[in-house]
Motif scaffolding. Structure first.
Motif, PDB file in Angstrom:
ATOM      1  N   PRO A 113     -81.910 -67.224  51.370  1.00 27.21           N
ATOM      2  CA  PRO A 113     -80.670 -67.815  50.848  1.00 27.21           C
ATOM      3  C   PRO A 113     -79.410 -67.105  51.295  1.00 27.21           C
ATOM      4  O   PRO A 113     -78.336 -67.667  51.268  1.00 27.21           O
ATOM      5  CB  PRO A 113     -80.860 -67.686  49.329  1.00 27.21           C
ATOM      6  N   ARG A 114     -79.498 -65.845  51.744  1.00 31.11           N
ATOM      7  CA  ARG A 114     -78.318 -65.107  52.180  1.00 31.11           C
ATOM      8  C   ARG A 114     -78.213 -64.995  53.695  1.00 31.11           C
ATOM      9  O   ARG A 114     -77.359 -64.292  54.216  1.00 31.11           O
ATOM     10  CB  ARG A 114     -78.339 -63.703  51.573  1.00 31.11           C
ATOM     11  N   SER A 172     -68.424 -66.876  47.444  1.00 31.64           N
ATOM     12  CA  SER A 172     -68.995 -68.214  47.609  1.00 31.64           C
ATOM     13  C   SER A 172     -68.015 -69.211  47.019  1.00 31.64           C
ATOM     14  O   SER A 172     -67.897 -69.320  45.801  1.00 31.64           O
ATOM     15  CB  SER A 172     -70.340 -68.294  46.905  1.00 31.64           C
ATOM     16  N   THR A 218     -72.303 -72.111  51.049  1.00 29.57           N
ATOM     17  CA  THR A 218     -73.093 -72.273  49.840  1.00 29.57           C
ATOM     18  C   THR A 218     -74.443 -72.829  50.246  1.00 29.57           C
ATOM     19  O   THR A 218     -74.528 -73.971  50.700  1.00 29.57           O
ATOM     20  CB  THR A 218     -72.398 -73.238  48.851  1.00 29.57           C
ATOM     21  N   PRO A 219     -75.515 -72.071  50.128  1.00 23.44           N
ATOM     22  CA  PRO A 219     -76.819 -72.551  50.600  1.00 23.44           C
ATOM     23  C   PRO A 219     -77.188 -73.873  49.961  1.00 23.44           C
ATOM     24  O   PRO A 219     -76.997 -74.091  48.764  1.00 23.44           O
ATOM     25  CB  PRO A 219     -77.778 -71.434  50.169  1.00 23.44           C
ATOM     26  N   ARG A 222     -83.114 -75.599  48.122  1.00 23.29           N
ATOM     27  CA  ARG A 222     -84.307 -75.104  48.806  1.00 23.29           C
ATOM     28  C   ARG A 222     -85.597 -75.774  48.343  1.00 23.29           C
ATOM     29  O   ARG A 222     -86.663 -75.458  48.856  1.00 23.29           O
ATOM     30  CB  ARG A 222     -84.444 -73.600  48.531  1.00 23.29           C
ATOM     31  N   LEU A 410     -82.856 -74.915  57.515  1.00 29.03           N
ATOM     32  CA  LEU A 410     -82.013 -74.273  56.510  1.00 29.03           C
ATOM     33  C   LEU A 410     -80.733 -73.723  57.129  1.00 29.03           C
ATOM     34  O   LEU A 410     -79.636 -73.899  56.582  1.00 29.03           O
ATOM     35  CB  LEU A 410     -82.791 -73.151  55.812  1.00 29.03           C
ATOM     36  N   LYS A 411     -80.854 -73.042  58.250  1.00 28.71           N
ATOM     37  CA  LYS A 411     -79.672 -72.483  58.896  1.00 28.71           C
ATOM     38  C   LYS A 411     -78.728 -73.589  59.370  1.00 28.71           C
ATOM     39  O   LYS A 411     -77.502 -73.488  59.231  1.00 28.71           O
ATOM     40  CB  LYS A 411     -80.085 -71.596  60.071  1.00 28.71           C
ATOM     41  N   ASP A 414     -77.132 -75.155  56.176  1.00 23.64           N
ATOM     42  CA  ASP A 414     -76.262 -74.198  55.491  1.00 23.64           C
ATOM     43  C   ASP A 414     -74.922 -74.051  56.203  1.00 23.64           C
ATOM     44  O   ASP A 414     -73.866 -73.937  55.576  1.00 23.64           O
ATOM     45  CB  ASP A 414     -76.941 -72.823  55.420  1.00 23.64           C
TER      46      ASP A 414
END
Length: 418
Positions: A113-114, A172, A218-219, A222, A410-411, A414
């Protein structure tokens, strides 16, 4: 005559005394050596048997000739995980795979997530140094007076130069919708100082994207990715447990085989979730359509696997074809994704992973259905190298390939949002 009868009776009495004495001797011998006899009996009782000695419910692959466990007590079955038989590698290939995905799940929950593409931000301090941050700040306040309080950008610039690659200090802020508003309302390109011929960025929109975007990451959700990881762990653990316990009894074998089939269906179904959700998160209709379809097919497959005839050896090809068909249906969303995002490198990157995953799953299903290589040399691959073990290894490889694709999704989302 009477004398002969008495003599015969005497001999019979002596024989009976000798017999009783020998029986007592044998019994005493057994009592004295009870420990050794008990151990010997266990060795005989829990020895491995050949295919023709198995009960009907354990007969699945006639090309694996020997080294079977048959109707052992539960304690002995559990302990057999550390012994050598024809299911040892079937158990461990997926048990190790389960712990691999458990570790990946923990890593994903703690680290992913980070994750930010730090390579794309390596020149970020230079951009800040060249930008007229106070002017940008004033324009932002004029454009959006309701914008949340921003830190002193000059101070932030100096801190950022020494803090990268640590991204923990980045606030964030809001969402990508706010970023679009900023890009649309700000004026055209700024020039820096006296260098009017050198634009800091080509447009104010690029100013916002390059300077503000990393602060506002902000992710995205998930849950599709974790649903896939959960499906993979369930499949691998169910398979490993099934291969370990099925030899105990017919009832337990019946239950474990159905759990195993449910695990396969769960893995295939949840593998669709990251692909579909992150590809079509900006197109809700297609997102819901594809996820709904594969969920319904997965549940139907699990229900069909509960039928008693489904586990019979003669339905091996049907089982393989059913699961293969579920995976093959993934071609539709992949092609649709390529049509929508043909110019996006992430779309091509993830598609490459998905093709490789499909290759692993497809070859595994083919090997499982054809029982290669043991059908070529029956008895030679009883312990290691038979089709089911190869199938297990390919399943783990395919699932891990899909995990790598999920990280790219995800990347991508995001950093870009919808």
């Amino acid at each position: 005559m009477v004398f002969l009868q008495l003599q015969r009776m005497g001999r019979d009495h002596e024989i009976s005394n000798d017999t009783s004495g020998s029986s007592e001797t044998i019994e005493n011998h057994h009592l004295s050596s009870g420990g050794k006899g008990k151990r010997l009996w266990k060795k005989v009782k829990y020895q491995l048997v050949e295919y023709h000695s198995l009960p009907g419910y354990l007969r699945d692959n006639e090309f694996i000739v020997g080294h079977y466990r048959s109707e052992w007590p539960l304690k002995q079955v559990l302990l057999s995980i550390f012994s050598i038989h024809n299911e040892t590698l079937n158990v461990w290939t997926h048990l190790i795979g389960f712990f691999l995905f458990l570790s990946l799940t923990i890593y994903t929950a703690m680290k992913v997530p980070r994750v930010v593409d730090l390579n794309s931000l390596q020149h970020f301090p230079d951009v800040l140094k060249r930008a007229d941050l106070h002017k940008i700040h004033a324009e932002l306040m004029t454009c959006l007076p309701s914008l949340p309080h921003m830190p002193d950008l000059q101070k932030f610039r100096e801190e950022l130069k020494t803090s990268l690659p640590s991204m923990d200090m980045l606030p964030s802020w809001s969402s990508w919708h706010l970023l679009e508003q900023l890009a649309n309302c700000l004026p055209e390109p700024f020039s820096h100082g006296n260098h009017s011929d050198v634009c800091v960025l080509r447009s104010m929109k690029e100013d916002v994207v390059n300077i503000i975007a990393p602060l506002m990451i902000t992710p995205i959700t998930r849950w599709p990715f974790f649903a896939f990881l959960g499906g993979a762990m369930f499949c691998l653990l169910a398979s490993s447990t099934c291969h370990l316990l099925s030899c105990h009894s017919e009832r337990l074998s019946y239950i474990m085989l159905r759990v195993d089939y449910a695990g396969i269906a769960a893995l295939i179904s949840t593998s669709f979730y990251p692909l579909v959700y992150y590809s079509f998160m900006c197109h809700p209709f297609f997102c819901n359509l594809y996820i709904g379809f594969i969920t319904v097919v997965g549940v139907a497959t699990i229900l069909f696997s509960l039928l008693p005839f489904f586990q019979n050896p003669e339905f091996r090809s049907i089982r393989a074809s059913l699961f293969f068909g579920m995976g093959f249906s993934g071609i539709a969303p992949v092609l649709h994704k390529l049509v929508l995002f043909w110019n996006q490198p992430e779309a091509l990157h993830t598609t490459g992973y998905e093709i490789l995953m499909g290759f692993f799953y497809g070859i595994g299903a083919l090997i499982y259905a054809t029982r290669i290589p043991e059908r070529w040399m029956p008895g030679k691959f009883d312990i290691a190298g038979h089709s089911h073990q190869l199938f297990h290894i390919l399943v783990v490889a395919g699932a891990y390939t899909h995990y790598r694709a999920g990280l790219v999704y995800l990347k991508w989302r995001d950093l870009e949002g919808c």
